[in-house]
Design a protein around this motif. Structure first.
Motif, mmCIF file in Angstrom:
data_model
loop_
_atom_site.group_PDB
_atom_site.id
_atom_site.type_symbol
_atom_site.label_atom_id
_atom_site.label_comp_id
_atom_site.label_asym_id
_atom_site.label_seq_id
_atom_site.Cartn_x
_atom_site.Cartn_y
_atom_site.Cartn_z
ATOM 1 N N HIS A 330 17.873 -67.873 15.199
ATOM 2 C CA HIS A 330 17.392 -66.556 14.758
ATOM 3 C C HIS A 330 18.569 -65.631 14.473
ATOM 4 O O HIS A 330 18.571 -64.909 13.456
ATOM 5 C CB HIS A 330 16.490 -65.946 15.837
ATOM 6 C CG HIS A 330 16.006 -64.572 15.508
ATOM 7 N ND1 HIS A 330 15.036 -64.320 14.551
ATOM 8 C CD2 HIS A 330 16.387 -63.347 15.990
ATOM 9 C CE1 HIS A 330 14.825 -63.020 14.468
ATOM 10 N NE2 HIS A 330 15.630 -62.405 15.331
ATOM 11 N N ARG A 331 19.581 -65.640 15.326
ATOM 12 C CA ARG A 331 20.752 -64.795 15.105
ATOM 13 C C ARG A 331 21.503 -65.212 13.839
ATOM 14 O O ARG A 331 21.944 -64.364 13.059
ATOM 15 C CB ARG A 331 21.695 -64.874 16.318
ATOM 16 C CG ARG A 331 21.158 -64.215 17.573
ATOM 17 C CD ARG A 331 22.269 -64.029 18.610
ATOM 18 N NE ARG A 331 22.878 -65.304 18.979
ATOM 19 C CZ ARG A 331 22.455 -66.070 19.997
ATOM 20 N NH1 ARG A 331 21.416 -65.694 20.710
ATOM 21 N NH2 ARG A 331 23.078 -67.193 20.281
ATOM 22 N N LYS A 334 19.596 -64.051 10.763
ATOM 23 C CA LYS A 334 19.688 -62.605 10.598
ATOM 24 C C LYS A 334 21.061 -62.208 10.062
ATOM 25 O O LYS A 334 21.177 -61.362 9.164
ATOM 26 C CB LYS A 334 19.430 -61.907 11.939
ATOM 27 C CG LYS A 334 19.411 -60.384 11.842
ATOM 28 C CD LYS A 334 19.073 -59.742 13.186
ATOM 29 C CE LYS A 334 19.069 -58.212 13.053
ATOM 30 N NZ LYS A 334 18.738 -57.562 14.356
ATOM 31 N N GLU A 337 21.245 -63.086 6.424
ATOM 32 C CA GLU A 337 20.474 -62.146 5.606
ATOM 33 C C GLU A 337 21.240 -60.842 5.397
ATOM 34 O O GLU A 337 21.179 -60.241 4.319
ATOM 35 C CB GLU A 337 19.128 -61.866 6.268
ATOM 36 C CG GLU A 337 18.163 -63.050 6.193
ATOM 37 C CD GLU A 337 16.904 -62.834 7.007
ATOM 38 O OE1 GLU A 337 16.891 -61.888 7.826
ATOM 39 O OE2 GLU A 337 15.935 -63.613 6.838
ATOM 40 N N GLU A 338 21.975 -60.408 6.406
ATOM 41 C CA GLU A 338 22.773 -59.183 6.258
ATOM 42 C C GLU A 338 23.888 -59.376 5.229
ATOM 43 O O GLU A 338 24.165 -58.482 4.419
ATOM 44 C CB GLU A 338 23.359 -58.780 7.617
ATOM 45 C CG GLU A 338 22.317 -58.300 8.609
ATOM 46 C CD GLU A 338 22.905 -58.046 9.987
ATOM 47 O OE1 GLU A 338 24.105 -58.373 10.179
ATOM 48 O OE2 GLU A 338 22.181 -57.541 10.869
#
Length: 353
Positions: A330-331, A334, A337-338
């Motif tokens: 998940h990290r 994320k 995506e950033e």
């Protein structure tokens, strides 16, 4: 499900083979540099100009480098064999590294040497010597500018196909051969301008220090460009991941497959301009028997190969994801995506500019 439009290694919706155009661009640059090198050398000896001799060394270095780049285009296309099962795509990065070394040694170091020679011995030119030198540099600027324009046109075409601006393509373009030619032509034009300024100031003031300064500037410029090109080639040679936007597309595709519960890790590495290794650890949903697992893996790999033709080496490792694996996945997604969001903002800025 994710868009399955075929994509090339540069992330565009097309899969063109740009090597033919790149080869023509390299040959144009080689022809221009050979003619210019001879003209600069003859003019530099006749005029006794250190700046012009520095530029001659610059053109000789560029000519040899273009031979390296032509070799890279041919050798990188060799088929895989037992000793090189992933092919020879990284040959392109190796020869680009040699070109960077050539720029530094043959161009930059000789230019600095000429600068010290000018300061130590002094140099003087008669009026005809100045005129010959400036005329040669003017012709060189036109020839180098023509080669630069061709390289920029090709870069612009790549940017249009990839759907982003020219500046973004210059920063993130995948073809080291084209980037090296573009860097050589750009520095050649700037180096000629330095030489013209140094020779003109020498003519006006009678002080050879101006031409020595021009030689130092040319040497520093070549050293900087060689360093940047070498660092890019080094990154590709030791194993560099593909662009974050492409990694994000691959990850989203895998996450959206109904049989995949979690993508615990996604590893990529460039093997060449049109070849990429993709290795993913995935946790499948419960209840699948061995035959179903096999069918899922075959289907997913085939779909990935169709959607991203450059991903020609795909490995999917089925694993049981722990709570820590899920949290890390998940990290990772994320953070990716950033990065992609930041890239999108930069691309918008390039297009607006």
């Amino acid at each position: 499900m994710s868009d399955a439009t075929p994509r090339s290694a540069d992330g565009s919706g097309k899969d063109p083979d740009p090597d033919a155009k790149t080869a023509v661009t390299v040959l144009v640059a080689l022809a221009a540099n050979l003619v210019i090198a001879v003209a600069k050398a003859v003019g530099g000896v006749f005029a006794g100009s250190p700046a012009l001799l520095s530029e001659a060394a610059h053109s000789v270095a560029d000519s040899l480098n273009e031979v390296f780049l032509l070799a890279s285009l041919k050798r990188s296309k060799k088929a895989p064999d037992d000793q090189h099962p992933f092919g020879y795509g990284k040959e392109r990065y190796f020869w680009s590294l040699l070109a960077a070394v050539g720029i530094f040694v043959m161009g930059g170091c000789f230019s600095v040497f000429q600068g010290f020679e000018a300061l130590h011995t002094g140099s003087s030119e008669d009026h005809s010597g100045y005129l010959v030198g400036l005329a040669v540099l003017g012709v060189a600027l036109l020839a180098e500018g023509s080669s630069l324009v061709r390289a920029l046109v090709q870069v612009r075409g790549h940017a249009r196909e990839a759907g982003h601006g020219t500046l973004a393509e210059l920063r993130r373009g995948d073809d080291p051969t084209l980037r090296t030619v573009l860097a050589e032509d750009s520095t050649a034009c700037l180096g000629v301008l330095f030489a013209i300024a140094g020779m003109w100031l020498h003519m006006v003031t009678g002080n050879a220090a101006y031409e020595a300064a021009a030689s130092f500037l040319i040497g520093a410029l070549l050293g900087y460009v060689a360093y940047r090109l070498a660092m890019e080639s080094r990154g590709r040679l030791i194993g560099e991941a593909i662009d974050p936007v492409q990694r994000h597309e691959l990850r989203v595709f895998l996450d959206e497959q109904p049989e995949i519960d979690t993508v615990t890790s996604l590893l990529t590495m460039r093997l060449g301009n049109d070849s990429t290794l993709v290795a993913a650890r995935i946790d499948l949903v419960p209840g699948l028997d061995s035959e179903e697992v096999e069918r899922v893996l075959v289907r997913v790999k085939a779909a990935m190969a169709r959607a991203w033709p450059y991903a020609d080496q795909i490995f999917l490792d089925v694993t049981d994801a722990s709570a820590g694996d899920r949290a890390r996945a998940h990290r990772d997604r994320k953070a990716l995506e950033e990065v992609v969001a930041a890239r999108s903002e930069d691309a918008e800025g390039d297009r607006d500019g």
